[in-house]
Design an enzyme around this catalytic site. Structure first.
Site, PDB file in Angstrom:
ATOM      1  CG  PHE A  96      -1.709   1.212   1.527  1.00 60.13           C
ATOM      2  CD1 PHE A  96      -2.882   1.700   0.900  1.00 60.13           C
ATOM      3  CD2 PHE A  96      -1.628   1.925   3.338  1.00 60.13           C
ATOM      4  CE1 PHE A  96      -3.566   2.032   0.629  1.00 60.13           C
ATOM      5  CE2 PHE A  96      -2.355   3.250   2.536  1.00 60.13           C
ATOM      6  CZ  PHE A  96      -3.636   3.514   1.607  1.00 60.13           C
ATOM      7  CG  ASP A 167       2.762  -2.651   6.306  1.00 63.03           C
ATOM      8  OD1 ASP A 167       2.139  -2.287   7.742  1.00 63.03           O
ATOM      9  OD2 ASP A 167       2.712  -1.353   5.729  1.00 63.03           O
ATOM     10  CG  HIS A 170      -1.965  -6.628   4.745  1.00 65.37           C
ATOM     11  ND1 HIS A 170      -1.851  -7.215   2.870  1.00 65.37           N
ATOM     12  CD2 HIS A 170      -2.558  -5.543   4.469  1.00 65.37           C
ATOM     13  CE1 HIS A 170      -2.103  -6.240   2.247  1.00 65.37           C
ATOM     14  NE2 HIS A 170      -1.806  -5.424   2.715  1.00 65.37           N
ATOM     15  CD  GLN A 193      -9.178   0.325   6.581  1.00 63.19           C
ATOM     16  OE1 GLN A 193      -8.863  -0.568   6.111  1.00 63.19           O
ATOM     17  NE2 GLN A 193     -10.679   0.750   5.302  1.00 63.19           N
ATOM     18  CE  LYS A 196      -5.816  -2.696   5.708  1.00 59.13           C
ATOM     19  NZ  LYS A 196      -4.307  -1.545   6.218  1.00 59.13           N
ATOM     20  NE  ARG A 225       2.130  17.001  26.086  1.00 58.89           N
ATOM     21  CZ  ARG A 225       1.529  17.230  25.050  1.00 58.89           C
ATOM     22  NH1 ARG A 225       1.003  16.431  24.931  1.00 58.89           N
ATOM     23  NH2 ARG A 225       0.864  18.048  24.488  1.00 58.89           N
ATOM     24  CE1 TYR A 232       0.270  23.019  26.425  1.00 60.68           C
ATOM     25  CE2 TYR A 232      -0.431  23.471  28.562  1.00 60.68           C
ATOM     26  CZ  TYR A 232      -0.925  22.940  27.349  1.00 60.68           C
ATOM     27  OH  TYR A 232      -1.977  23.275  27.485  1.00 60.68           O
ATOM     28  NE  ARG A 242      -3.229  12.805  23.029  1.00 59.07           N
ATOM     29  CZ  ARG A 242      -2.819  14.014  22.292  1.00 59.07           C
ATOM     30  NH1 ARG A 242      -1.407  14.377  22.490  1.00 59.07           N
ATOM     31  NH2 ARG A 242      -4.185  14.974  22.328  1.00 59.07           N
TER      32      ARG A 242
HETATM   33  C1  LIG Z   1      -3.926  -0.164   5.474  1.00 57.83           C
HETATM   34  C2  LIG Z   1      -2.527  -0.644   5.052  1.00 57.83           C
HETATM   35  C3  LIG Z   1      -1.405   0.571   5.996  1.00 57.83           C
HETATM   36  C4  LIG Z   1      -1.965   1.973   6.276  1.00 57.83           C
HETATM   37  O1  LIG Z   1      -2.909   1.825   7.593  1.00 57.83           O
HETATM   38  P1  LIG Z   1      -3.452   3.343   8.114  1.00 57.83           P
HETATM   39  O2  LIG Z   1      -4.563   2.872   8.708  1.00 57.83           O
HETATM   40  O3  LIG Z   1      -5.047   3.087   7.186  1.00 57.83           O
HETATM   41  O4  LIG Z   1      -3.418   4.233   7.498  1.00 57.83           O
HETATM   42  C5  LIG Z   1      -0.454   0.563   5.859  1.00 57.83           C
HETATM   43  N1  LIG Z   1       0.399  -0.314   4.872  1.00 57.83           N
HETATM   44  C6  LIG Z   1       0.209  -1.512   4.510  1.00 57.83           C
HETATM   45  C7  LIG Z   1       0.489  -2.577   4.124  1.00 57.83           C
HETATM   46  C8  LIG Z   1      -1.300  -1.445   5.220  1.00 57.83           C
HETATM   47  O5  LIG Z   1      -2.632  -1.962   4.078  1.00 57.83           O
END
Ligand SMILES: *Cc1c(COP(=O)(O)O)cnc(C)c1O
Length: 409
Positions: A96, A167, A170, A193, A196, A225, A232, A242
């Site tokens: 992605f 990453d 998935h 997201q 997912k 922070r 602050y 966050r």
């Molecule tokens: C969904 C996804 C992201 C990004 O995640 P978001 O929560 O949509 O920002 C990054 N890498 C891969 C492989 C993804 O499928």
């Protein structure tokens, strides 16, 4: 057999698959606890904190760092690893947008490499060949939940003294040699997201076995922070990444349900691996024996047009008409407009000196997988065995009627 649904015949699925994501009263209860507490942000509330503890526990690491989304999780992980201007980061081209964009977001340079034809994950040989004295990290993407070759990648990164980021967007719950993904390298990033395998609508997290990385990620994700310091006082150029208490509440309920769902998904995906491979021209993503559980954000098959009798696009449209939820693949990163000068770069980046010219890149395996794969959504794996077998029935039907698709064109 009946005419294809796309040509007016009766579809294989007459009842739609149950939509993803799932929820029940558990989410409702936790959300109303947040509402009534009047503590809607994580700095005062308990839900995000508890989710971070449990997501870390799930990985056998210290408390995870929860953030706004999976894209920001990669940005923050790279910042926490000290990656920035002058650094190169090796990224697979089949992923992605966010995986490659994150590298540019921290002002480093993405170096695209090709993927393994069997799994679609970063090819360790190609990654090794791309290492230069500026290489700071490799990002492995566990495509459709199948882990990249973590044996070779961890050895390579250790030998060459470069960071390894996973990453895992998935791959919730995926394991390699019995070990959770996200814990092999220096940092693992997740997305929550809505499509997912666990979701708070949006959301993300960073896991790491390195407490220094987690501490820095927490600081970058919370405006720079430091714990115990004045609210602050800002010590690092971070931002507000966050997660809100609403997301934390929903994710706690989703995590309680996760193991059951993972078992269902894994059993159905093994069933499809076995059944779909029998159909001419259909090649499921390979499953390495070291992958002892696969998260399966989606279920990926490659359609070999010559053997199948129709091309990927015709097959995708025909399967959609049969009632099977699916999408096509991500386009290769090097085909995205944003990464081709002069589209996305000005004014954020004055110069990309030393960056590959993406328009000139040829990464044949990535291009072939992007052009020939179908991605069934996780909904097809989340029902009964019969629900999963409807995918097989639909693919068989389309394949045996491939001549009808050819005459449509
Ligand atoms: C969904 C996804 C992201 C990004 O995640 P978001 O929560 O949509 O920002 C990054 N890498 C891969 C492989 C993804 O499928």
């Amino acid at each position: 057999m009946n005419t294809l649904a796309i040509n007016g015949g009766p579809p294989v699925r007459t009842t739609p698959y149950k939509t993803w994501p799932h929820h029940d009263d558990a989410e409702r209860k936790l959300l109303s606890e947040v509402l009534e507490s009047d503590r809607w942000w994580s700095s005062q509330g308990t839900k995000v904190h508890e989710f971070e503890r449990r997501w870390g526990e799930f990985h056998g690491t210290d408390r995870a760092v929860a953030v706004t989304n999976g894209s920001h999780a990669i940005d923050v992980a790279l910042l926490a690893l000290g990656i920035g201007a002058g650094d190169e980061v090796i990224v697979p081209a089949w992923t992605f947008f966010a995986t490659a964009a994150a590298v540019l977001m921290v002002n480093a340079i993405p170096v695209l490499v090709d993927v393994d034809p069997a799994t679609g994950c970063i090819d360790p040989t190609a990654a090794e060949a791309a290492i230069t004295d500026r290489t700071a990290a490799i990002i492995a993407v566990h495509i459709a939940g199948h882990p990249a070759d973590m044996d070779r990648l961890t050895a390579l990164c250790q030998q060459r003294g470069i960071a390894l980021v996973e990453d895992c967007a998935h791959a919730h719950g995926s394991r390699w040699n019995g070990q959770m993904v996200g814990t092999f390298g220096d940092a693992g990033t997740y997305s929550f997201q809505a499509s997912k395998l666990m979701t708070g609508g949006e959301g993300g997290a960073i896991v790491s076995k390195r407490t220094d990385v987690l501490e820095r990620a927490r600081s970058y994700g919370d405006c720079g922070r430091q714990p115990g310091e004045w609210f602050y006082a800002h010590f690092a150029l971070g931002g507000n990444y966050r997660m809100s208490e609403w997301q934390g509440a929903v994710l706690l309920a989703q995590l309680d349900r996760f193991e059951d769902q993972a078992r269902t998904r894994d059993a159905n995906s093994e069933l499809l691996n076995e059944q779909l491979a029998r159909i001419p021209g259909v090649h499921p993503q390979a499953r390495d024996p070291r992958c002892d559980r696969q998260g399966n954000y989606c279920y990926v098959v490659r359609i070999e047009a010559d053997e199948f009798g129709a091309d990927r696009e015709s097959v995708r449209l025909a399967l959609g008409a049969e009632g099977i939820p699916l999408t096509m693949s991500y386009p290769p990163i090097h085909r995205l407009d944003v990464f081709r000068e002069p589209h996305g770069f000005a004014p954020r980046w004055r110069s990309r000196d030393g960056m590959q010219d993406f328009a000139q890149l040829s990464l044949p395996t990535t291009e072939r997988l992007a052009d020939t794969t179908l991605w069934f959504t996780t909904a097809v794996l989340m029902g009964t065995r019969e629900d999963a077998l409807d995918v097989v029935a639909a693919v068989e039907k389309v394949q045996s009627h491939a001549d009808e698709l050819r005459s449509n064109r």
